[in-house]
Design a protein around this motif. Structure first.
Motif, PDB file in Angstrom:
ATOM      1  N   PRO A  89       0.834  -1.203   0.000  1.00 47.66           N
ATOM      2  CA  PRO A  89       0.000   0.000   0.000  1.00 47.66           C
ATOM      3  C   PRO A  89       0.868   1.253   0.000  1.00 47.66           C
ATOM      4  CG  PRO A  89      -0.159  -1.143   2.099  1.00 47.66           C
ATOM      5  CD  PRO A  89       0.646  -2.011   1.187  1.00 47.66           C
ATOM      6  N   SER A  90       0.423   2.267  -0.722  1.00 45.79           N
ATOM      7  CA  SER A  90       1.160   3.525  -0.785  1.00 45.79           C
ATOM      8  C   SER A  90       0.887   4.329   0.481  1.00 45.79           C
ATOM      9  CB  SER A  90       0.726   4.321  -2.008  1.00 45.79           C
ATOM     10  OG  SER A  90      -0.617   4.731  -1.872  1.00 45.79           O
ATOM     11  N   ALA A  97      -6.763   5.416   4.830  1.00 40.99           N
ATOM     12  CA  ALA A  97      -7.230   4.424   5.801  1.00 40.99           C
ATOM     13  C   ALA A  97      -7.273   5.025   7.203  1.00 40.99           C
ATOM     14  CB  ALA A  97      -6.325   3.193   5.772  1.00 40.99           C
ATOM     15  N   MET A  98      -6.268   5.834   7.545  1.00 40.65           N
ATOM     16  CA  MET A  98      -6.265   6.482   8.859  1.00 40.65           C
ATOM     17  C   MET A  98      -7.449   7.431   9.005  1.00 40.65           C
ATOM     18  SD  MET A  98      -2.219   7.398   9.405  1.00 40.65           S
ATOM     19  CE  MET A  98      -2.398   7.991  11.078  1.00 40.65           C
ATOM     20  N   LEU A  99      -7.753   8.169   7.944  1.00 44.44           N
ATOM     21  CA  LEU A  99      -8.844   9.137   7.994  1.00 44.44           C
ATOM     22  C   LEU A  99     -10.218   8.476   7.972  1.00 44.44           C
ATOM     23  CD1 LEU A  99      -7.373  11.834   5.582  1.00 44.44           C
ATOM     24  CD2 LEU A  99      -7.425  11.886   8.085  1.00 44.44           C
ATOM     25  N   ARG A 100     -10.291   7.246   7.497  1.00 42.29           N
ATOM     26  CA  ARG A 100     -11.577   6.525   7.469  1.00 42.29           C
ATOM     27  C   ARG A 100     -11.877   5.814   8.776  1.00 42.29           C
ATOM     28  NH1 ARG A 100     -11.406   4.683   1.248  1.00 42.29           N
ATOM     29  NH2 ARG A 100     -12.543   6.485   0.469  1.00 42.29           N
ATOM     30  N   VAL A 110      -0.621  11.576  11.298  1.00 43.87           N
ATOM     31  CA  VAL A 110      -0.329  11.229   9.900  1.00 43.87           C
ATOM     32  C   VAL A 110       1.147  11.478   9.609  1.00 43.87           C
ATOM     33  CG1 VAL A 110      -0.837  11.776   7.498  1.00 43.87           C
ATOM     34  CG2 VAL A 110      -2.702  11.605   9.146  1.00 43.87           C
ATOM     35  N   ALA A 111       1.686  12.587  10.124  1.00 44.58           N
ATOM     36  CA  ALA A 111       3.103  12.900   9.906  1.00 44.58           C
ATOM     37  C   ALA A 111       4.000  11.821  10.505  1.00 44.58           C
ATOM     38  CB  ALA A 111       3.435  14.268  10.498  1.00 44.58           C
ATOM     39  N   ARG A 112       3.671  11.334  11.703  1.00 46.40           N
ATOM     40  CA  ARG A 112       4.465  10.267  12.322  1.00 46.40           C
ATOM     41  C   ARG A 112       4.366   8.972  11.527  1.00 46.40           C
ATOM     42  NH1 ARG A 112       2.700  12.465  17.093  1.00 46.40           N
ATOM     43  NH2 ARG A 112       0.963  11.013  17.259  1.00 46.40           N
ATOM     44  N   ALA A 113       3.170   8.641  11.069  1.00 44.06           N
ATOM     45  CA  ALA A 113       2.960   7.381  10.349  1.00 44.06           C
ATOM     46  C   ALA A 113       3.650   7.366   8.984  1.00 44.06           C
ATOM     47  CB  ALA A 113       1.466   7.111  10.181  1.00 44.06           C
ATOM     48  N   THR A 114       3.716   8.510   8.332  1.00 44.72           N
ATOM     49  CA  THR A 114       4.261   8.562   6.972  1.00 44.72           C
ATOM     50  C   THR A 114       5.693   9.056   6.900  1.00 44.72           C
ATOM     51  OG1 THR A 114       3.402  10.795   6.656  1.00 44.72           O
ATOM     52  CG2 THR A 114       2.000   8.952   5.924  1.00 44.72           C
ATOM     53  N   GLY A 115       6.138   9.757   7.951  1.00 45.03           N
ATOM     54  CA  GLY A 115       7.463  10.358   7.908  1.00 45.03           C
ATOM     55  C   GLY A 115       7.462  11.703   7.200  1.00 45.03           C
TER      56      GLY A 115
END
Length: 156
Positions: A89-90, A97-100, A110-115
């Motif tokens: 998954p991109s 998915a986080m927002l849903r 989101v910043a922590r999860a994606t970098g």
């Protein structure tokens, strides 16, 4: 059906026969095919010694006997966790998915999860999710900060 591609860099498991086998590689699906494969004793010995948990050998000895020991060891190799053809998954998919989720997500989460940096997250919310994908984001001020959720697709 398990098909093994034997190349210079080792053994790769495939679920279906490849359309093209590169030069120097051999595809085998059974012990009989391994016996018939044009593999030198030296190459078979290298394959054997590369397997985890086997007693290393210095000489090939009988080629047929080596193949008879090699085949069950190859079949005992674990399956890879995901198919090489499968696309992980991109980050965009992860953000959506986080927002849903019912609890939504904050910009910092989101910043922590994606970098990503915070301004990048806000840009993805505004540009990619809202404008390009047409998603409607709802936000609410909660204890943990401003929480964003996918509300529903925007009407076009």
């Amino acid at each position: 059906m398990r098909i093994y591609i034997i190349g210079n860099d080792g053994i790769t498991l495939c679920r279906k026969a490849p359309a093209i086998v590169s030069e120097g590689e051999v595809a085998v699906a059974s012990k009989e095919e391994l016996h018939a494969a044009p593999l030198s004793g030296k190459r078979l010995l290298a394959l054997w010694n590369a397997l985890p948990g086997v007693e290393k050998r210095r000489t090939v000895g009988d080629r047929a006997a080596l193949i008879d020991r090699l085949w069950p060891a190859i079949e005992a190799l674990p399956d890879p966790e995901w198919e090489p053809d499968a696309k992980p998954p991109s980050k965009q998919d992860e953000v959506i998915a986080m927002l849903r989720r019912p609890e939504g997500a904050t910009v910092d989460e989101v910043a922590r999860a994606t970098g990503w940096q915070r301004h990048t997250v806000r840009g993805v919310f505004s540009g990619t999710l809202k404008k390009k994908l047409g998603l409607t984001l709802a936000s609410a001020k909660e204890e943990r900060g401003r929480v964003y959720r996918v509300d529903r697709p925007a009407s076009v």
